[in-house]
Design a protein around this motif. Structure first.
Motif, PDB file in Angstrom:
ATOM      1  N   MET A 169      -1.244   5.007   5.699  1.00 32.87           N
ATOM      2  CA  MET A 169      -0.154   4.666   6.835  1.00 32.87           C
ATOM      3  C   MET A 169       0.815   5.638   6.577  1.00 32.87           C
ATOM      4  SD  MET A 169       1.366   1.140   7.993  1.00 32.87           S
ATOM      5  CE  MET A 169       0.059   0.411   8.220  1.00 32.87           C
ATOM      6  N   PRO A 170       1.643   6.296   7.747  1.00 27.94           N
ATOM      7  CA  PRO A 170       2.834   6.999   7.404  1.00 27.94           C
ATOM      8  C   PRO A 170       4.051   5.969   7.172  1.00 27.94           C
ATOM      9  CG  PRO A 170       2.298   6.911   9.867  1.00 27.94           C
ATOM     10  CD  PRO A 170       0.980   6.271   9.094  1.00 27.94           C
ATOM     11  N   SER A 214       2.585  -0.534  11.966  1.00 27.69           N
ATOM     12  CA  SER A 214       3.707  -1.173  11.223  1.00 27.69           C
ATOM     13  C   SER A 214       4.517  -1.974  12.093  1.00 27.69           C
ATOM     14  CB  SER A 214       4.358  -0.016  10.256  1.00 27.69           C
ATOM     15  OG  SER A 214       5.066   0.774  11.501  1.00 27.69           O
ATOM     16  N   PHE A 215       4.478  -1.782  13.353  1.00 24.53           N
ATOM     17  CA  PHE A 215       5.237  -2.367  14.361  1.00 24.53           C
ATOM     18  C   PHE A 215       4.803  -3.865  14.466  1.00 24.53           C
ATOM     19  CE2 PHE A 215       5.553  -3.847  18.754  1.00 24.53           C
ATOM     20  CZ  PHE A 215       7.222  -3.757  18.982  1.00 24.53           C
ATOM     21  N   GLN A 225       0.901  -1.260  -0.031  1.00 26.32           N
ATOM     22  CA  GLN A 225      -0.047  -0.126   0.097  1.00 26.32           C
ATOM     23  C   GLN A 225       0.892   1.082   0.038  1.00 26.32           C
ATOM     24  OE1 GLN A 225      -3.243   0.049   0.075  1.00 26.32           O
ATOM     25  NE2 GLN A 225      -3.257  -2.085  -0.535  1.00 26.32           N
ATOM     26  N   PRO A 226       0.371   2.450  -0.708  1.00 28.79           N
ATOM     27  CA  PRO A 226       1.318   3.465  -0.484  1.00 28.79           C
ATOM     28  C   PRO A 226       1.063   4.170   0.886  1.00 28.79           C
ATOM     29  CG  PRO A 226      -0.731   3.825  -1.706  1.00 28.79           C
ATOM     30  CD  PRO A 226      -0.671   2.445  -1.750  1.00 28.79           C
ATOM     31  N   ASN A 265      -0.616   6.720  15.540  1.00 26.79           N
ATOM     32  CA  ASN A 265       0.566   6.866  16.798  1.00 26.79           C
ATOM     33  C   ASN A 265       1.859   6.449  16.130  1.00 26.79           C
ATOM     34  OD1 ASN A 265      -1.318   7.123  19.068  1.00 26.79           O
ATOM     35  ND2 ASN A 265      -2.254   5.122  18.891  1.00 26.79           N
ATOM     36  N   ALA A 266       2.272   7.675  15.401  1.00 24.53           N
ATOM     37  CA  ALA A 266       3.542   7.332  14.701  1.00 24.53           C
ATOM     38  C   ALA A 266       4.666   7.702  15.825  1.00 24.53           C
ATOM     39  CB  ALA A 266       3.838   8.186  13.369  1.00 24.53           C
ATOM     40  N   ARG A 267       5.764   7.204  15.423  1.00 23.72           N
ATOM     41  CA  ARG A 267       6.703   7.595  16.785  1.00 23.72           C
ATOM     42  C   ARG A 267       7.128   8.979  16.991  1.00 23.72           C
ATOM     43  NH1 ARG A 267      12.093   5.405  18.969  1.00 23.72           N
ATOM     44  NH2 ARG A 267      11.634   3.429  18.038  1.00 23.72           N
TER      45      ARG A 267
END
Length: 170
Positions: free
Chosen positions: A63-64, A71-72, A52-53, A155-157
């Motif tokens: 998704m960033p 992604s974790f 996915q982009p 909830n990106a880093r």
């Protein structure tokens, strides 16, 4: 050039015309291939087939690209635990699951020097509980809440770390 001649006289007008004439000479002799070519904007790499982009922002429909809870390779609790321990190693960090406040939540407590420095609550967006937030407010303890299932919030880093740093004033 009438304004120059009125203000400075004929001599100033002649100087301006001669300067413009010299400059004009350079522009008159340009060839079409001398003109600067517009630069193509950089293009993001295309995702691999079936992938996915990804987006550049830590929120939104895509998704960033940066590490985030989805992604974790693990649960959202493991993600936050890893992130807090890596980024805030100077604190003692414990967590517990709480089902007594009318909702299920995971609560992380940051301590330093035996003092409670921050409480972070991970909960569903479906919950409207404010009991822990009010307890922290009465105690004077900084409090943060992260939803683990809110659409468009990954909830990106960078997002998580920036909020926690701000709450800890570090």
């Amino acid at each position: 050039m009438g304004l120059f001649s009125k203000l400075l006289g004929k001599k100033a007008e002649d100087m301006v015309e001669s300067m413009f004439g010299d400059e004009k000479h350079f522009f008159d002799n340009l060839r079409p291939d001398d003109k600067p070519q517009p630069a193509d904007p950089p293009r993001p790499p295309k995702p691999a087939k079936g992938e996915q982009p990804r987006g550049d922002l830590p929120w939104g429909e895509l998704m960033p690209k940066e590490e985030n809870q989805y992604s974790f390779d693990g649960t959202y609790i493991e993600y936050f635990d890893m992130l807090f321990r890596e980024e805030f190693a100077q604190y003692q960090i414990g967590h517990e699951t709480d089902t007594e406040r009318y909702h299920e939540a995971t609560i992380f407590t940051f301590t330093s020097g035996g003092r409670k420095a921050l409480v972070v609550e991970l909960m569903s967006e479906k919950s409207s509980s404010r009991k822990l937030a009010l307890e922290c407010q009465r105690e004077g303890t900084p409090y943060l809440r992260f939803y683990y299932d809110h659409h468009g919030w990954w909830n990106a880093r960078s997002y998580v770390v920036d909020r926690v740093r701000g709450a800890l004033s570090v």
